[in-house]
Design a protein around this motif. Sequence first.
Motif: not given
Length: 176
Positions: A23, A25, A139, A146, A148-150
């Motif tokens: 992963e 980041s 990430d 895949q 993930r964004c925040r």
Amino acid sequence: MPAITRINILQGQARVSAGPRVEFSTVLGSCVATCLFDPEIEVGGMNHFLLAEPPPGAHTGDFDEHYGVYLMELLINEMLAHGAAKSRLRAHLYGGANLNSGFARIGTKNAEFAKAFLASERITVVRADLGGTQARRVDFRPARGQVRCRTVENTLAPEPRPSTRPPVARGDVELF
């Protein structure tokens, strides 16, 4: 099941992996990260650039690892070296925030550059979260594409660091 191997991507870096437990980041303010993946062979990569292009009148030697024009080419070339086909590449774009209202809109310029670059290379953007005034943490699992964004506190976004260009070239980058 083996643990996830997390690799932080810093300003001026591009990495590629086919590892199913890897992963990438990064935390972005005005910078932009491009996440590329080839779904057929399950390989992907991420870059993190500080500025889109060198200022007008800059010499070719002024293209360093902080510029999107360099890191986009580097990421694509690394993907191709890992067996990806350019026609199958898919992209995600993140970042490009304008954190300080009184400053130049560097984030907007970075986001516009990334979108235009991928369009000119005929690489499909499947998701983008660009602009605004908030920092983001991204990430990315490169083998699966895949993401993930925040949003995060703006204080977590890295400060732009000055260019520390090496005195001699470290390698070639093929420009398409």
